[in-house]
Design a protein around this motif. Structure first.
Motif, short mmCIF file in Angstrom:
data_model
loop_
_atom_site.label_atom_id
_atom_site.label_comp_id
_atom_site.label_asym_id
_atom_site.label_seq_id
_atom_site.Cartn_x
_atom_site.Cartn_y
_atom_site.Cartn_z
N ALA A 106 3.36 -31.17 1.71
CA ALA A 106 4.89 -30.52 1.93
C ALA A 106 4.81 -29.58 0.72
CB ALA A 106 5.92 -31.85 1.54
N THR A 107 5.55 -28.69 0.92
CA THR A 107 5.71 -27.52 -0.13
C THR A 107 7.45 -27.17 -0.26
OG1 THR A 107 5.54 -25.69 1.37
CG2 THR A 107 3.73 -26.45 0.37
N ALA A 108 7.88 -26.25 -1.39
CA ALA A 108 9.13 -25.91 -1.09
C ALA A 108 9.46 -24.97 -0.05
CB ALA A 108 9.39 -25.35 -2.63
N SER A 109 10.52 -25.24 0.53
CA SER A 109 10.99 -24.06 1.68
C SER A 109 11.03 -22.85 1.45
CB SER A 109 12.25 -24.92 2.41
OG SER A 109 13.16 -24.62 1.26
N LYS A 110 11.26 -22.41 0.11
CA LYS A 110 11.19 -20.97 -0.15
C LYS A 110 10.17 -20.84 -0.90
CE LYS A 110 16.12 -20.87 -1.12
NZ LYS A 110 17.36 -20.41 -1.89
N ARG A 111 9.21 -19.77 -0.14
CA ARG A 111 7.80 -19.49 -0.66
C ARG A 111 7.58 -17.98 -1.09
NH1 ARG A 111 3.92 -21.54 3.27
NH2 ARG A 111 2.59 -20.05 2.28
N LYS A 112 7.17 -17.62 -1.90
CA LYS A 112 6.94 -16.06 -2.23
C LYS A 112 5.89 -15.59 -1.08
CE LYS A 112 8.12 -16.23 -7.07
NZ LYS A 112 7.44 -16.01 -8.42
N LYS A 113 6.02 -14.39 -0.66
CA LYS A 113 5.04 -13.83 0.11
C LYS A 113 4.21 -13.09 -0.65
CE LYS A 113 8.30 -13.07 4.03
NZ LYS A 113 8.66 -12.05 4.87
N ARG A 114 2.88 -13.24 -0.30
CA ARG A 114 1.72 -12.34 -0.82
C ARG A 114 1.55 -11.19 -0.24
NH1 ARG A 114 -2.89 -17.10 -1.20
NH2 ARG A 114 -1.66 -18.89 -2.15
N SER A 115 1.48 -10.05 -1.23
CA SER A 115 0.99 -8.92 -0.38
C SER A 115 -0.26 -8.70 -0.02
CB SER A 115 1.34 -7.76 -1.72
OG SER A 115 0.57 -8.04 -2.72
N ARG A 116 -0.67 -8.14 0.77
CA ARG A 116 -2.17 -8.00 1.62
C ARG A 116 -2.78 -6.92 0.86
NH1 ARG A 116 -2.01 -9.81 7.90
NH2 ARG A 116 -1.13 -11.83 7.31
N LYS A 117 -3.78 -6.71 0.48
CA LYS A 117 -4.45 -5.51 -0.12
C LYS A 117 -5.35 -5.17 1.00
CE LYS A 117 -4.96 -7.11 -4.78
NZ LYS A 117 -5.84 -7.72 -5.84
N SER A 118 -5.01 -3.80 1.17
CA SER A 118 -6.02 -3.06 2.18
C SER A 118 -7.60 -3.10 2.02
CB SER A 118 -5.88 -1.54 2.22
OG SER A 118 -6.49 -0.96 3.06
N LYS A 119 -8.36 -3.53 3.06
CA LYS A 119 -9.80 -3.63 2.86
C LYS A 119 -10.53 -2.37 3.48
CE LYS A 119 -9.83 -8.72 3.93
NZ LYS A 119 -10.14 -9.62 4.68
N LYS A 120 -9.80 -1.33 3.51
CA LYS A 120 -10.50 -0.13 3.95
C LYS A 120 -11.12 0.43 2.62
CE LYS A 120 -7.42 1.36 7.69
NZ LYS A 120 -6.33 2.23 8.26
N LYS A 121 -12.17 1.19 2.68
CA LYS A 121 -12.95 1.90 1.49
C LYS A 121 -12.48 3.11 1.58
CE LYS A 121 -17.01 -0.92 2.04
NZ LYS A 121 -18.50 -0.84 2.04
N LYS A 122 -12.19 3.41 0.34
CA LYS A 122 -11.79 5.01 0.04
C LYS A 122 -12.83 5.91 0.13
CE LYS A 122 -7.80 3.62 -2.97
NZ LYS A 122 -7.25 3.92 -4.00
N VAL A 123 -12.51 7.13 0.71
CA VAL A 123 -13.77 8.14 0.78
C VAL A 123 -13.25 9.28 0.10
CG1 VAL A 123 -14.75 9.45 2.61
CG2 VAL A 123 -14.17 7.58 3.30
N ASP A 124 -14.33 9.61 -0.88
CA ASP A 124 -14.25 10.85 -1.66
C ASP A 124 -14.15 12.02 -1.00
OD1 ASP A 124 -13.87 9.25 -3.92
OD2 ASP A 124 -15.98 9.15 -4.25
N ALA A 125 -13.59 13.05 -1.09
CA ALA A 125 -13.51 14.29 -0.50
C ALA A 125 -14.50 15.28 -1.19
CB ALA A 125 -12.10 14.89 -0.26
N ALA A 126 -15.57 15.73 -0.60
CA ALA A 126 -16.40 16.59 -1.26
C ALA A 126 -16.47 18.01 -0.98
CB ALA A 126 -17.81 16.26 -0.72
#
Length: 58
Positions: free
Chosen positions: A38-58
């Motif tokens: 059982a947990t408290a009824s008010k919970r903080k939402k976790r932010s999701r981090k993007s799993k996409k890899k950043k591509v360097d412009a060449a």
């Protein structure tokens, strides 16, 4: 107040359904189906981090 209301306010009973969920914790709580306890009824939402890899412009 009544005995049931007091038990909901101290966390002995689920504040949404009135079911017994365990020893009192001092605040109202509810049982979340996706968790094992059982947990408290008010919970903080976790932010999701993007799993996409950043591509360097060449």
């Amino acid at each position: 107040m009544g005995e049931i209301a007091d038990m909901m306010l101290d966390g002995t009973l689920d504040c949404m359904t009135g079911e017994y969920i365990g020893d009192p914790c001092g605040y109202p709580r509810t049982f979340e189906e996706d968790e094992s306890h059982a947990t408290a009824s008010k919970r903080k939402k976790r932010s999701r981090k993007s799993k996409k890899k950043k591509v360097d412009a060449a």
